[in-house]
Design a protein around this motif. Sequence first.
Motif, PDB file in Angstrom:
ATOM      1  N   LEU A 139      94.368  39.375  20.964  1.00 32.07           N
ATOM      2  CA  LEU A 139      94.460  39.102  22.399  1.00 32.07           C
ATOM      3  C   LEU A 139      95.829  38.534  22.748  1.00 32.07           C
ATOM      4  CD1 LEU A 139      90.991  37.620  23.424  1.00 32.07           C
ATOM      5  CD2 LEU A 139      91.853  39.943  23.703  1.00 32.07           C
ATOM      6  N   THR A 195      98.384  41.073  23.317  1.00 32.97           N
ATOM      7  CA  THR A 195      98.319  41.785  24.596  1.00 32.97           C
ATOM      8  C   THR A 195      99.039  41.020  25.693  1.00 32.97           C
ATOM      9  OG1 THR A 195      96.327  40.708  25.460  1.00 32.97           O
ATOM     10  CG2 THR A 195      96.009  42.561  23.965  1.00 32.97           C
ATOM     11  N   PHE A 197      87.276  33.307  27.999  1.00 30.85           N
ATOM     12  CA  PHE A 197      86.470  34.256  27.227  1.00 30.85           C
ATOM     13  C   PHE A 197      85.633  33.520  26.175  1.00 30.85           C
ATOM     14  CE2 PHE A 197      85.556  37.463  24.033  1.00 30.85           C
ATOM     15  CZ  PHE A 197      85.197  38.553  24.799  1.00 30.85           C
ATOM     16  N   PHE A 212      77.488  39.017  28.696  1.00 31.31           N
ATOM     17  CA  PHE A 212      78.008  40.276  28.152  1.00 31.31           C
ATOM     18  C   PHE A 212      78.750  41.083  29.216  1.00 31.31           C
ATOM     19  CE2 PHE A 212      75.213  41.229  24.163  1.00 31.31           C
ATOM     20  CZ  PHE A 212      75.784  40.127  23.550  1.00 31.31           C
ATOM     21  N   GLY A 213      78.167  41.136  30.412  1.00 28.70           N
ATOM     22  CA  GLY A 213      78.784  41.933  31.479  1.00 28.70           C
ATOM     23  C   GLY A 213      80.177  41.445  31.812  1.00 28.70           C
ATOM     24  N   ARG A 262      82.094  39.606  30.031  1.00 28.57           N
ATOM     25  CA  ARG A 262      82.983  39.795  28.873  1.00 28.57           C
ATOM     26  C   ARG A 262      83.500  41.225  28.817  1.00 28.57           C
ATOM     27  NH1 ARG A 262      79.909  37.508  23.656  1.00 28.57           N
ATOM     28  NH2 ARG A 262      78.284  36.446  24.832  1.00 28.57           N
ATOM     29  N   ARG A 263      82.596  42.171  29.095  1.00 23.62           N
ATOM     30  CA  ARG A 263      83.019  43.571  29.059  1.00 23.62           C
ATOM     31  C   ARG A 263      84.089  43.833  30.119  1.00 23.62           C
ATOM     32  NH1 ARG A 263      81.637  47.547  31.832  1.00 23.62           N
ATOM     33  NH2 ARG A 263      79.786  46.541  32.681  1.00 23.62           N
ATOM     34  N   LEU A 301      87.420  42.552  28.967  1.00 20.35           N
ATOM     35  CA  LEU A 301      88.017  43.378  27.918  1.00 20.35           C
ATOM     36  C   LEU A 301      88.462  44.722  28.463  1.00 20.35           C
ATOM     37  CD1 LEU A 301      85.897  42.588  24.761  1.00 20.35           C
ATOM     38  CD2 LEU A 301      87.905  41.448  25.692  1.00 20.35           C
ATOM     39  N   GLU A 302      87.763  45.204  29.477  1.00 19.04           N
ATOM     40  CA  GLU A 302      88.192  46.488  30.053  1.00 19.04           C
ATOM     41  C   GLU A 302      89.507  46.327  30.815  1.00 19.04           C
ATOM     42  OE1 GLU A 302      84.860  48.205  32.118  1.00 19.04           O
ATOM     43  OE2 GLU A 302      84.132  49.167  30.286  1.00 19.04           O
ATOM     44  N   THR A 312      91.724  44.134  30.069  1.00 22.25           N
ATOM     45  CA  THR A 312      92.711  43.963  29.013  1.00 22.25           C
ATOM     46  C   THR A 312      93.088  45.303  28.394  1.00 22.25           C
ATOM     47  OG1 THR A 312      91.724  41.827  28.542  1.00 22.25           O
ATOM     48  CG2 THR A 312      93.217  42.719  26.883  1.00 22.25           C
ATOM     49  N   ARG A 313      92.064  46.135  28.182  1.00 24.15           N
ATOM     50  CA  ARG A 313      92.295  47.457  27.613  1.00 24.15           C
ATOM     51  C   ARG A 313      93.271  48.237  28.499  1.00 24.15           C
ATOM     52  NH1 ARG A 313      90.158  52.123  28.946  1.00 24.15           N
ATOM     53  NH2 ARG A 313      90.139  53.850  27.454  1.00 24.15           N
ATOM     54  N   VAL A 372      96.726  46.977  28.050  1.00 24.68           N
ATOM     55  CA  VAL A 372      97.305  47.385  26.770  1.00 24.68           C
ATOM     56  C   VAL A 372      97.805  48.817  26.865  1.00 24.68           C
ATOM     57  CG1 VAL A 372      96.809  47.861  24.356  1.00 24.68           C
ATOM     58  CG2 VAL A 372      95.945  45.784  25.412  1.00 24.68           C
ATOM     59  N   LEU A 373      97.010  49.652  27.506  1.00 25.96           N
ATOM     60  CA  LEU A 373      97.416  51.053  27.674  1.00 25.96           C
ATOM     61  C   LEU A 373      98.737  51.137  28.446  1.00 25.96           C
ATOM     62  CD1 LEU A 373      95.530  52.779  26.207  1.00 25.96           C
ATOM     63  CD2 LEU A 373      93.998  52.765  28.181  1.00 25.96           C
ATOM     64  N   ARG A 403     100.954  48.816  28.711  1.00 23.36           N
ATOM     65  CA  ARG A 403     102.001  48.225  27.885  1.00 23.36           C
ATOM     66  C   ARG A 403     102.513  49.213  26.841  1.00 23.36           C
ATOM     67  NH1 ARG A 403     103.335  43.643  28.448  1.00 23.36           N
ATOM     68  NH2 ARG A 403     104.474  42.324  27.004  1.00 23.36           N
TER      69      ARG A 403
END
Lengths: 154, 154
Positions: free
Chosen positions: B85, B88, B98, B109-110, B112-113, B116-117, B119-120, B123-124, B126
């Motif tokens: 993390l 990123t 988090f 969970f929701g 958190r997802r 992370l989405e 963040t994803r 990252v893409l 970046r």
Amino acid sequence: MTVIDSTPANPRPVDVCVTASPDYPRPDGQDRYTISEVAAFTGLRAHTLRWYEQIGLMPRVERSHAGQRRFDNRDLDWLGFVRKLRLTGMPIADMVRFADLVRQGEATFGERREILERTRHEVLTRIAELRDTLDALECKIDFYAGAERAPEGA
Amino acid sequence: MTVIDSTPANPRPVDVCVTASPDYPRPDGQDRYTISEVAAFTGLRAHTLRWYEQIGLMPRVERSHAGQRRFDNRDLDWLGFVRKLRLTGMPIADMVRFADLVRQGEATFGERREILERTRHEVLTRIAELRDTLDALECKIDFYAGAERAPEGA
DNA sequence: TAGAACCCTCGAGTGCACTTGAAGCAAGCG
DNA sequence: CGCTTGCTTCAAGTGCACTCGAGGGTTCTA
């Protein structure tokens, strides 16, 4: 398009690597920007641009007759490159070192190449790490998404 | 008892995303590490590990009878994820957020997802920027290399 | 020739992520 | 038993990259 006058006695080290972004607000010849125009274009603050110049991260910036800064397209090129270097995580001090070398002229081509090759290697490493991170993120996202659809069931 | 231990007989939400790195110094069962062992393994300093725990970035760390920290393989997993993390560019405060959600159990969970989405996606972005940077670096490296081979000519 | 908006320098302040230091308790070895 | 090494907490310090503010000059439009 910074292919300026590479006339006989003036061997300016023309930068051919502007990676196809001649989409600057004004064409060469009419490119005189105030600091706030550059701030709007680059996303940097005016204060930051002044500070970049002060620490030697900008090459000489032209001034109006009364001392106000007038940036040109070559300055925008440089700021674009600085932005890329910043993305690599290179410390400002190292960029200043590089800017120094640029100021010193062609004699420093070798050292500049070495720096950029080191940076290139770091970028490659960084991309690999980010791919790794991406895998981890996607695995966890899938896990959470799956758990949400099947809340309690084993 | 509040919602803290919301997994009665059901074992913990086991993390299946450790991306094939069970190469920890000691196998599960004998995994009790001192802070300096963890420091050596992760590359973080002991002081930093204590600070991570203090700000809530580590989940509960076990203690020896005398109050010294004893980390286990799950802590190493978590630290590995934190490392990712950090790569990123996520701010520490967001990671703490988090970690809070993890502490609160499956109900989060929701959220958190979602984190992370986001963040994803970053990252893409970046990675794409770094590819761009790579192109610029390679162009300049080629230019310098070429200029070194043909110092003054042309 | 006002007035608003913009620019200048200099110096101090901010936020983040650690990092270091001081003072004292604990564990293992000869 | 003493010694060294390592652990504890708490609080203050560091380095980086900006960021802001004060006080004053400049430029543009009406």
